[in-house]
Design a protein around this motif. Structure first.
Motif, PDB file in Angstrom:
ATOM      1  N   GLY A  47     -34.446  -2.147  -8.779  1.00 46.21           N
ATOM      2  CA  GLY A  47     -33.721  -3.698  -8.531  1.00 46.21           C
ATOM      3  C   GLY A  47     -34.810  -4.763  -8.596  1.00 46.21           C
ATOM      4  N   GLN A  48     -33.986  -6.006  -8.803  1.00 46.51           N
ATOM      5  CA  GLN A  48     -34.767  -7.093  -9.202  1.00 46.51           C
ATOM      6  C   GLN A  48     -35.041  -7.741  -7.899  1.00 46.51           C
ATOM      7  OE1 GLN A  48     -31.339  -8.215 -11.764  1.00 46.51           O
ATOM      8  NE2 GLN A  48     -32.981  -9.335 -12.799  1.00 46.51           N
ATOM      9  N   LEU A  49     -36.124  -7.226  -7.074  1.00 42.39           N
ATOM     10  CA  LEU A  49     -36.330  -7.582  -5.812  1.00 42.39           C
ATOM     11  C   LEU A  49     -36.674  -9.301  -5.561  1.00 42.39           C
ATOM     12  CD1 LEU A  49     -38.671  -5.298  -3.940  1.00 42.39           C
ATOM     13  CD2 LEU A  49     -36.269  -5.297  -4.175  1.00 42.39           C
ATOM     14  N   PRO A  50     -37.453  -9.798  -6.693  1.00 42.38           N
ATOM     15  CA  PRO A  50     -37.701 -11.416  -6.635  1.00 42.38           C
ATOM     16  C   PRO A  50     -36.322 -12.143  -6.740  1.00 42.38           C
ATOM     17  CG  PRO A  50     -39.050 -10.448  -8.209  1.00 42.38           C
ATOM     18  CD  PRO A  50     -38.116  -9.368  -7.955  1.00 42.38           C
ATOM     19  N   ASP A  51     -35.179 -11.569  -7.346  1.00 41.95           N
ATOM     20  CA  ASP A  51     -33.861 -12.157  -7.441  1.00 41.95           C
ATOM     21  C   ASP A  51     -33.223 -12.756  -6.201  1.00 41.95           C
ATOM     22  OD1 ASP A  51     -32.571 -12.904  -9.690  1.00 41.95           O
ATOM     23  OD2 ASP A  51     -31.122 -11.695  -9.444  1.00 41.95           O
ATOM     24  N   ALA A  52     -33.268 -12.122  -5.198  1.00 42.02           N
ATOM     25  CA  ALA A  52     -32.230 -12.490  -4.261  1.00 42.02           C
ATOM     26  C   ALA A  52     -32.745 -11.994  -2.757  1.00 42.02           C
ATOM     27  CB  ALA A  52     -30.958 -12.153  -4.370  1.00 42.02           C
ATOM     28  N   ALA A  53     -32.354 -12.868  -1.996  1.00 36.32           N
ATOM     29  CA  ALA A  53     -32.708 -12.505  -0.315  1.00 36.32           C
ATOM     30  C   ALA A  53     -32.086 -11.149  -0.015  1.00 36.32           C
ATOM     31  CB  ALA A  53     -32.564 -13.468   0.658  1.00 36.32           C
ATOM     32  N   SER A  54     -30.941 -10.914  -0.513  1.00 33.07           N
ATOM     33  CA  SER A  54     -30.169  -9.732  -0.274  1.00 33.07           C
ATOM     34  C   SER A  54     -30.870  -8.398  -0.757  1.00 33.07           C
ATOM     35  CB  SER A  54     -28.670  -9.866  -0.662  1.00 33.07           C
ATOM     36  OG  SER A  54     -27.861 -10.613   0.044  1.00 33.07           O
ATOM     37  N   PHE A  55     -31.334  -8.560  -2.221  1.00 33.06           N
ATOM     38  CA  PHE A  55     -32.139  -7.505  -2.653  1.00 33.06           C
ATOM     39  C   PHE A  55     -33.124  -6.888  -1.869  1.00 33.06           C
ATOM     40  CE2 PHE A  55     -30.432  -8.555  -7.186  1.00 33.06           C
ATOM     41  CZ  PHE A  55     -29.054  -8.179  -6.664  1.00 33.06           C
ATOM     42  N   ARG A  56     -34.047  -8.083  -1.282  1.00 35.13           N
ATOM     43  CA  ARG A  56     -35.200  -7.759  -0.530  1.00 35.13           C
ATOM     44  C   ARG A  56     -34.819  -7.081   0.688  1.00 35.13           C
ATOM     45  NH1 ARG A  56     -36.354 -12.838  -2.829  1.00 35.13           N
ATOM     46  NH2 ARG A  56     -35.589 -13.690  -0.965  1.00 35.13           N
ATOM     47  N   GLU A  57     -33.815  -7.361   1.363  1.00 31.36           N
ATOM     48  CA  GLU A  57     -33.332  -6.779   2.570  1.00 31.36           C
ATOM     49  C   GLU A  57     -33.064  -5.411   2.388  1.00 31.36           C
ATOM     50  OE1 GLU A  57     -30.351  -9.367   4.391  1.00 31.36           O
ATOM     51  OE2 GLU A  57     -31.616 -10.741   5.100  1.00 31.36           O
ATOM     52  N   ARG A  58     -32.334  -5.230   1.192  1.00 31.28           N
ATOM     53  CA  ARG A  58     -31.964  -3.782   1.130  1.00 31.28           C
ATOM     54  C   ARG A  58     -33.061  -2.837   0.654  1.00 31.28           C
ATOM     55  NH1 ARG A  58     -26.946  -5.949  -3.071  1.00 31.28           N
ATOM     56  NH2 ARG A  58     -26.051  -7.163  -1.465  1.00 31.28           N
ATOM     57  N   TRP A  59     -34.046  -3.410  -0.010  1.00 36.07           N
ATOM     58  CA  TRP A  59     -35.307  -2.634  -0.226  1.00 36.07           C
ATOM     59  C   TRP A  59     -35.946  -2.442   1.220  1.00 36.07           C
ATOM     60  CZ3 TRP A  59     -38.815  -0.134  -2.720  1.00 36.07           C
ATOM     61  CH2 TRP A  59     -40.204  -0.256  -2.419  1.00 36.07           C
ATOM     62  N   LEU A  60     -35.921  -3.281   2.071  1.00 41.09           N
ATOM     63  CA  LEU A  60     -36.445  -3.071   3.500  1.00 41.09           C
ATOM     64  C   LEU A  60     -35.856  -2.028   4.054  1.00 41.09           C
ATOM     65  CD1 LEU A  60     -38.504  -3.941   5.611  1.00 41.09           C
ATOM     66  CD2 LEU A  60     -36.992  -5.738   6.262  1.00 41.09           C
ATOM     67  N   GLY A  61     -34.624  -2.044   4.267  1.00 42.41           N
ATOM     68  CA  GLY A  61     -33.682  -0.905   4.805  1.00 42.41           C
ATOM     69  C   GLY A  61     -33.939   0.223   4.179  1.00 42.41           C
ATOM     70  N   TYR A  62     -34.030   0.543   2.963  1.00 45.41           N
ATOM     71  CA  TYR A  62     -34.422   1.603   2.181  1.00 45.41           C
ATOM     72  C   TYR A  62     -35.881   2.347   2.697  1.00 45.41           C
ATOM     73  CZ  TYR A  62     -36.328   4.153  -1.924  1.00 45.41           C
ATOM     74  OH  TYR A  62     -37.228   4.988  -2.430  1.00 45.41           O
ATOM     75  N   ARG A  63     -36.803   1.308   2.580  1.00 47.92           N
ATOM     76  CA  ARG A  63     -38.283   1.516   3.123  1.00 47.92           C
ATOM     77  C   ARG A  63     -38.119   2.010   4.607  1.00 47.92           C
ATOM     78  NH1 ARG A  63     -42.672   2.232  -0.506  1.00 47.92           N
ATOM     79  NH2 ARG A  63     -43.948   1.593   1.381  1.00 47.92           N
ATOM     80  N   THR A  64     -37.611   1.390   5.336  1.00 46.51           N
ATOM     81  CA  THR A  64     -37.627   1.699   6.505  1.00 46.51           C
ATOM     82  C   THR A  64     -37.294   3.173   7.057  1.00 46.51           C
ATOM     83  OG1 THR A  64     -37.036  -0.421   7.154  1.00 46.51           O
ATOM     84  CG2 THR A  64     -36.769   1.157   8.930  1.00 46.51           C
ATOM     85  N   VAL A  65     -36.221   3.541   6.361  1.00 46.92           N
ATOM     86  CA  VAL A  65     -35.619   5.051   6.647  1.00 46.92           C
ATOM     87  C   VAL A  65     -36.634   5.840   5.841  1.00 46.92           C
ATOM     88  CG1 VAL A  65     -33.843   6.681   5.875  1.00 46.92           C
ATOM     89  CG2 VAL A  65     -33.124   4.300   6.522  1.00 46.92           C
ATOM     90  N   LEU A  66     -37.171   5.686   4.910  1.00 47.91           N
ATOM     91  CA  LEU A  66     -38.279   6.654   4.251  1.00 47.91           C
ATOM     92  C   LEU A  66     -39.388   6.865   5.142  1.00 47.91           C
ATOM     93  CD1 LEU A  66     -38.284   6.193   0.355  1.00 47.91           C
ATOM     94  CD2 LEU A  66     -36.659   7.457   1.677  1.00 47.91           C
ATOM     95  N   GLU A  67     -39.605   5.693   5.766  1.00 44.60           N
ATOM     96  CA  GLU A  67     -41.062   5.767   6.656  1.00 44.60           C
ATOM     97  C   GLU A  67     -40.485   6.591   8.014  1.00 44.60           C
ATOM     98  OE1 GLU A  67     -42.178   1.639   6.681  1.00 44.60           O
ATOM     99  OE2 GLU A  67     -42.931   1.705   4.787  1.00 44.60           O
ATOM    100  N   GLU A  68     -39.475   6.123   8.460  1.00 45.44           N
ATOM    101  CA  GLU A  68     -39.188   6.773   9.752  1.00 45.44           C
ATOM    102  C   GLU A  68     -38.716   8.257   9.733  1.00 45.44           C
ATOM    103  OE1 GLU A  68     -35.478   4.719  10.976  1.00 45.44           O
ATOM    104  OE2 GLU A  68     -36.685   3.037  11.882  1.00 45.44           O
ATOM    105  N   MET A  69     -38.381   8.506   8.444  1.00 46.43           N
ATOM    106  CA  MET A  69     -38.196  10.176   8.203  1.00 46.43           C
ATOM    107  C   MET A  69     -39.547  10.795   7.619  1.00 46.43           C
ATOM    108  SD  MET A  69     -35.018  10.368   9.334  1.00 46.43           S
ATOM    109  CE  MET A  69     -34.603  12.060   8.669  1.00 46.43           C
ATOM    110  N   GLN A  70     -40.471  10.101   7.522  1.00 45.64           N
ATOM    111  CA  GLN A  70     -41.831  10.593   7.065  1.00 45.64           C
ATOM    112  C   GLN A  70     -41.664  11.294   5.672  1.00 45.64           C
ATOM    113  OE1 GLN A  70     -43.494  13.023  10.050  1.00 45.64           O
ATOM    114  NE2 GLN A  70     -44.205  11.034  11.271  1.00 45.64           N
TER     115      GLN A  70
END
Length: 346
Positions: free
Chosen positions: A195-218
């Motif tokens: 996704g185009q992370l610099p494009d919109a605040a919503s895209f950056r938030e979705r990236w953050l949600g994605y990364r959070t789960v991967l890190e929590e699940m190791q």
């Protein structure tokens, strides 16, 4: 009150000359539009405009009643971006929601595409505008002009660090976390994000949600940088050129439009979707594509709630600014689940 922000401080923070800052903030020629916007944004972030309120005197607003507003003109401001307009699958329904609620209130609607000049109110009378709703990514200079004039403002799916104002968003982080947790529960372990992370605040938030789960699940978080934009064509090329051994089990995309582009790139290489690599979206605008899962955003409701927030702000001009988060439902395409489960059973 802190000390006044100086032009030299802005110049130092922006990495430009004091002369460039002076030209940009006074609207004089001599700097490019890109440099002007960067300087104005830096000034806003440093608090320059907050300390200069006396330069923009505004008559005290009368206290409004708590009853619904029945008159006045609301300006709906779209960005000057081809993909963000009333005809788009995403933004069109948002506008429909705004229009429906304003019609209920008996208020006039003025729709405008963001002008190339930041002097929007040289052609519009600000006293005739009761409030403004911005739809999508509006430039900082335009938002600062609205802010200085103290016109009630609500931003839909956008925020700006230089501006204090009410915003309405989908609960992107929570919804993306639910989507990724669902994928983990289905047995997926090798992920990539597109996704185009610099494009919109919503895209950056979705990236953050994605990364959070991967890190929590190791789970592995090695991300291909080329899949993070800034251009969809580059994302498509990255998929096309990626070594086969690097193709993950699932590619999580910022929205359905990106998901379709990723799908096409995978299929052009003969990679079976979703058997070899599944793809997910976000916003549910591509219902006929083989997208494993998406998040259904009630786009009309975003528009309705933006109007509700604006009417409340018009009656409560001095209350703290608010950031509204609206939950959206996860949609899993059953037929593709069946293929996945059959694949794992063989």
């Amino acid at each position: 009150m802190g000390k006044k922000v100086t032009m030299q401080q802005i110049a130092d923070a922006a990495g430009v000359s004091k002369f460039a800052v002076s030209r940009a903030l006074t609207g004089k020629p001599g700097v490019s539009e890109q440099t002007r916007e960067m300087i104005v944004r830096t000034a806003g972030q440093l608090g320059y405009f907050k300390t200069e309120t006396k330069r923009y005197p505004v008559e005290p607003q009368p206290v409004r009643s708590s009853k619904p507003v029945q008159s006045g003109t609301i300006l709906i401001l779209f960005p000057n971006i081809r993909s963000q307009n009333r005809s788009s699958l995403y933004w069109g329904p948002v506008f429909d929601g705004i229009s429906a609620r304003l019609n209920e209130q008996g208020m006039d609607i003025l729709t405008l595409t963001e002008p190339s000049s930041d002097r929007m109110f040289s052609v519009l009378n600000p006293e005739a505008i009761s409030g403004i709703i911005t739809v999508g990514s509006i430039s900082t200079p335009i938002l600062l002009e609205i802010y200085r004039l103290q016109i009630p403002l609500v931003m839909v799916d956008h925020e700006d660090p230089a501006i204090h104002g009410d915003t309405v968003f989908t609960d992107n982080i929570k919804c993306m976390k639910e989507l990724v947790l669902m994928l983990v529960s289905k047995g997926y372990r090798r992920f990539q994000f597109a996704g185009q992370l610099p494009d919109a605040a919503s895209f950056r938030e979705r990236w953050l949600g994605y990364r959070t789960v991967l890190e929590e699940m190791q789970l592995p978080t090695m991300q291909h940088a080329d899949l993070l934009g800034p251009d969809l064509k580059l994302i498509q090329e990255a998929i096309t050129e990626m070594p086969l051994e690097d193709i993950p089990e699932v590619i999580v995309c910022t929205n359905d439009h990106t998901a379709v582009i990723v799908l096409r790139a995978l299929q052009s290489r003969g990679i079976a979707v979703p058997e070899r690599c599944a793809v997910t979206g976000f916003d549910n605008t591509s219902v006929d594509e083989p997208i494993l899962a998406t998040v259904h955003i009630n786009k009309e409701n975003l528009g309705l709630r933006a109007v509700d927030q604006l009417l409340w702000r018009m009656d409560h001009p001095h209350e703290p600014y608010e950031r509204k988060l609206i939950y959206s439902d996860l949609v899993v395409r059953d037929e593709y689940n069946a293929i996945r489960e059959q694949d794992q059973g063989e």
